[in-house]
Design a protein around this motif. Sequence first.
Motif, PDB file in Angstrom:
ATOM      1  N   ASP A  55       0.951  -1.242  -0.064  1.00 46.23           N
ATOM      2  CA  ASP A  55       0.100  -0.108   0.061  1.00 46.23           C
ATOM      3  C   ASP A  55       0.796   1.151  -0.020  1.00 46.23           C
ATOM      4  O   ASP A  55       2.059   1.208   0.315  1.00 46.23           O
ATOM      5  N   PRO A  56       0.341   2.498  -0.306  1.00 47.87           N
ATOM      6  CA  PRO A  56       1.284   3.791  -0.346  1.00 47.87           C
ATOM      7  C   PRO A  56       2.081   4.086   0.726  1.00 47.87           C
ATOM      8  O   PRO A  56       3.199   4.262   0.768  1.00 47.87           O
ATOM      9  N   GLU A  57       1.624   3.584   2.286  1.00 45.44           N
ATOM     10  CA  GLU A  57       2.390   4.108   3.220  1.00 45.44           C
ATOM     11  C   GLU A  57       3.733   2.937   3.367  1.00 45.44           C
ATOM     12  O   GLU A  57       4.834   3.446   3.686  1.00 45.44           O
ATOM     13  N   GLN A  58       3.380   1.743   2.871  1.00 44.43           N
ATOM     14  CA  GLN A  58       4.259   0.631   3.046  1.00 44.43           C
ATOM     15  C   GLN A  58       5.449   0.889   2.101  1.00 44.43           C
ATOM     16  O   GLN A  58       6.731   0.725   2.427  1.00 44.43           O
ATOM     17  N   ARG A  59       4.940   1.330   0.736  1.00 43.55           N
ATOM     18  CA  ARG A  59       5.943   1.686  -0.419  1.00 43.55           C
ATOM     19  C   ARG A  59       6.860   2.838   0.048  1.00 43.55           C
ATOM     20  O   ARG A  59       7.974   2.846  -0.195  1.00 43.55           O
ATOM     21  N   LYS A  60       6.015   3.958   0.832  1.00 44.05           N
ATOM     22  CA  LYS A  60       6.963   4.911   1.168  1.00 44.05           C
ATOM     23  C   LYS A  60       8.075   4.478   2.055  1.00 44.05           C
ATOM     24  O   LYS A  60       9.271   4.957   2.116  1.00 44.05           O
ATOM     25  N   ALA A  61       7.865   3.669   3.195  1.00 44.82           N
ATOM     26  CA  ALA A  61       8.686   3.293   4.101  1.00 44.82           C
ATOM     27  C   ALA A  61       9.935   2.403   3.451  1.00 44.82           C
ATOM     28  O   ALA A  61      10.897   2.431   3.690  1.00 44.82           O
ATOM     29  N   VAL A  62       9.153   1.324   2.439  1.00 44.64           N
ATOM     30  CA  VAL A  62      10.400   0.836   1.611  1.00 44.64           C
ATOM     31  C   VAL A  62      11.355   1.449   1.096  1.00 44.64           C
ATOM     32  O   VAL A  62      12.615   1.410   0.916  1.00 44.64           O
ATOM     33  N   THR A  63      10.848   2.600   0.352  1.00 46.34           N
ATOM     34  CA  THR A  63      11.329   3.375  -0.359  1.00 46.34           C
ATOM     35  C   THR A  63      12.640   4.267   0.745  1.00 46.34           C
ATOM     36  O   THR A  63      13.618   4.443   0.048  1.00 46.34           O
ATOM     37  N   ALA A  64      12.196   4.565   1.600  1.00 46.18           N
ATOM     38  CA  ALA A  64      13.057   5.132   2.481  1.00 46.18           C
ATOM     39  C   ALA A  64      14.246   4.229   3.215  1.00 46.18           C
ATOM     40  O   ALA A  64      15.381   4.487   3.165  1.00 46.18           O
ATOM     41  N   ILE A  65      13.767   3.010   3.271  1.00 44.13           N
ATOM     42  CA  ILE A  65      14.842   1.855   3.642  1.00 44.13           C
ATOM     43  C   ILE A  65      15.898   1.873   2.484  1.00 44.13           C
ATOM     44  O   ILE A  65      16.941   1.909   2.706  1.00 44.13           O
ATOM     45  N   ARG A  66      15.587   1.925   1.550  1.00 43.84           N
ATOM     46  CA  ARG A  66      16.135   1.564   0.175  1.00 43.84           C
ATOM     47  C   ARG A  66      17.152   2.801   0.117  1.00 43.84           C
ATOM     48  O   ARG A  66      18.456   2.708  -0.413  1.00 43.84           O
ATOM     49  N   ARG A  67      16.724   3.922   0.165  1.00 45.23           N
ATOM     50  CA  ARG A  67      17.188   5.271  -0.101  1.00 45.23           C
ATOM     51  C   ARG A  67      18.412   5.458   0.911  1.00 45.23           C
ATOM     52  O   ARG A  67      19.703   5.590   0.605  1.00 45.23           O
ATOM     53  N   ASN A  68      18.189   4.989   2.091  1.00 49.49           N
ATOM     54  CA  ASN A  68      19.104   5.169   3.150  1.00 49.49           C
ATOM     55  C   ASN A  68      20.117   4.078   3.136  1.00 49.49           C
ATOM     56  O   ASN A  68      21.405   4.225   3.512  1.00 49.49           O
ATOM     57  N   SER A  69      19.566   2.897   2.631  1.00 47.99           N
ATOM     58  CA  SER A  69      20.814   1.728   2.354  1.00 47.99           C
ATOM     59  C   SER A  69      21.815   1.862   1.475  1.00 47.99           C
ATOM     60  O   SER A  69      22.865   1.797   1.444  1.00 47.99           O
ATOM     61  N   ASP A  70      20.947   2.758   0.169  1.00 46.91           N
ATOM     62  CA  ASP A  70      22.076   2.825  -0.961  1.00 46.91           C
ATOM     63  C   ASP A  70      23.006   4.229  -0.400  1.00 46.91           C
ATOM     64  O   ASP A  70      24.426   4.072  -0.631  1.00 46.91           O
ATOM     65  N   TYR A  71      22.649   5.002   0.636  1.00 42.16           N
ATOM     66  CA  TYR A  71      23.331   6.020   1.031  1.00 42.16           C
ATOM     67  C   TYR A  71      24.663   5.359   1.857  1.00 42.16           C
ATOM     68  O   TYR A  71      25.769   5.614   1.821  1.00 42.16           O
ATOM     69  N   LEU A  72      24.268   4.464   2.833  1.00 40.70           N
ATOM     70  CA  LEU A  72      24.959   3.807   3.835  1.00 40.70           C
ATOM     71  C   LEU A  72      26.178   2.976   2.982  1.00 40.70           C
ATOM     72  O   LEU A  72      27.177   2.764   3.388  1.00 40.70           O
ATOM     73  N   THR A  73      25.630   2.121   1.845  1.00 42.82           N
ATOM     74  CA  THR A  73      26.419   1.588   1.564  1.00 42.82           C
ATOM     75  C   THR A  73      27.609   2.191   0.356  1.00 42.82           C
ATOM     76  O   THR A  73      28.853   1.953   0.593  1.00 42.82           O
ATOM     77  N   GLN A  74      27.014   3.335  -0.180  1.00 41.94           N
ATOM     78  CA  GLN A  74      28.147   4.257  -0.600  1.00 41.94           C
ATOM     79  C   GLN A  74      29.052   4.699   0.494  1.00 41.94           C
ATOM     80  O   GLN A  74      30.427   4.825   0.119  1.00 41.94           O
ATOM     81  N   LEU A  75      28.797   5.118   1.493  1.00 43.00           N
ATOM     82  CA  LEU A  75      29.623   5.618   2.513  1.00 43.00           C
ATOM     83  C   LEU A  75      30.605   4.625   2.959  1.00 43.00           C
ATOM     84  O   LEU A  75      31.856   4.833   3.281  1.00 43.00           O
ATOM     85  N   VAL A  76      29.953   3.351   3.143  1.00 39.45           N
ATOM     86  CA  VAL A  76      31.256   2.392   3.533  1.00 39.45           C
ATOM     87  C   VAL A  76      32.209   2.163   2.336  1.00 39.45           C
ATOM     88  O   VAL A  76      33.324   1.805   2.771  1.00 39.45           O
ATOM     89  N   ASN A  77      31.314   1.958   1.065  1.00 43.04           N
ATOM     90  CA  ASN A  77      32.502   1.752  -0.009  1.00 43.04           C
ATOM     91  C   ASN A  77      33.490   2.873   0.051  1.00 43.04           C
ATOM     92  O   ASN A  77      34.904   2.789  -0.455  1.00 43.04           O
ATOM     93  N   GLU A  78      33.221   4.364   0.597  1.00 46.30           N
ATOM     94  CA  GLU A  78      34.271   5.341   0.459  1.00 46.30           C
ATOM     95  C   GLU A  78      35.285   5.060   1.444  1.00 46.30           C
ATOM     96  O   GLU A  78      36.336   5.342   1.445  1.00 46.30           O
ATOM     97  N   ILE A  79      34.815   4.486   2.686  1.00 46.07           N
ATOM     98  CA  ILE A  79      35.595   4.247   3.726  1.00 46.07           C
ATOM     99  C   ILE A  79      36.580   3.474   3.407  1.00 46.07           C
ATOM    100  O   ILE A  79      37.841   3.196   3.731  1.00 46.07           O
ATOM    101  N   LEU A  80      36.110   2.031   2.668  1.00 47.94           N
ATOM    102  CA  LEU A  80      36.869   1.115   2.194  1.00 47.94           C
ATOM    103  C   LEU A  80      38.031   1.703   1.328  1.00 47.94           C
ATOM    104  O   LEU A  80      39.309   1.454   1.525  1.00 47.94           O
ATOM    105  N   HIS A  81      37.721   2.512   0.436  1.00 46.93           N
ATOM    106  CA  HIS A  81      38.633   3.104  -0.502  1.00 46.93           C
ATOM    107  C   HIS A  81      39.582   3.967   0.348  1.00 46.93           C
ATOM    108  O   HIS A  81      40.863   3.839   0.093  1.00 46.93           O
ATOM    109  N   PHE A  82      39.204   4.623   1.032  1.00 49.05           N
ATOM    110  CA  PHE A  82      40.177   5.636   1.912  1.00 49.05           C
ATOM    111  C   PHE A  82      41.016   4.685   2.772  1.00 49.05           C
ATOM    112  O   PHE A  82      42.311   5.113   2.892  1.00 49.05           O
ATOM    113  N   SER A  83      40.530   3.702   3.462  1.00 47.33           N
ATOM    114  CA  SER A  83      41.651   2.644   4.358  1.00 47.33           C
ATOM    115  C   SER A  83      42.699   2.119   3.259  1.00 47.33           C
ATOM    116  O   SER A  83      43.816   1.745   3.930  1.00 47.33           O
ATOM    117  N   GLN A  84      42.162   1.938   2.185  1.00 50.39           N
ATOM    118  CA  GLN A  84      43.222   1.189   1.122  1.00 50.39           C
ATOM    119  C   GLN A  84      44.399   2.214   0.788  1.00 50.39           C
ATOM    120  O   GLN A  84      45.423   1.892   0.401  1.00 50.39           O
TER     121      GLN A  84
END
Length: 230
Positions: free
Chosen positions: A201-230
Amino acid sequence: NVSSLERCKGGAMDYQIVKATIPEAVVERWQHFVDTISSLLGAPSAMINRLDPPELEVFRSSIGPCNPFPAGTRMPLLGIYCEAAVKRRQRVQVTDARNDPEWADSPTAKAGIYAYLGFPLFWPDGNVFGTLCVVDTKENLWGEYAETLLATFKDAIETHLLLVYANQTKSDFLTIMSHEIHSPMTAILGYSEFLMGSNLDPEQRKAVTAIRRNSDYLTQLVNEILHFSQ
């Protein structure tokens, strides 16, 4: 950058060896140290040696035509003066090996190096990096000035080793933590992708979209930390 702790055999003694990259700026400082020591003491060679059982590597050595041990020289550790400094974990002084029963049969003495003053060098965790030493092809009483000079440079070198160790430990921590976070983030991304394809339903899709958006952000952040540490 490689950092590891290895147990190595060196004669009858085991050594824990820390391996880490020494920055070029530190290497240049160490070269200045050994050149200064050799010049002030009038000795053929001053050296910073790195332990690599069953051998010793001359890591930095004073530059001069009479130096018998240029940088890059490797020699068996067993029986040489530096091995004694490492095993005893304290200063070793040889005035004239030809007249000293303890050192007369040393491979170093047989190679024509009769006088030695050396200190072990330690990583901050207590493991031995190697030695700082000065040698002579003739009798040399060394004396208080020589001991004070080498002790001062020993302190400076061990301060550099402390900084190298701290930087390497920080890099290792970032790499490990980034990998630890990366695995659950991959799972969260996978399940959010699965949910986006289901009947929401619309509310559920909004919640899952927020999860996906923030997960993408955190994954990008982790990848940048890995690159920095290397």
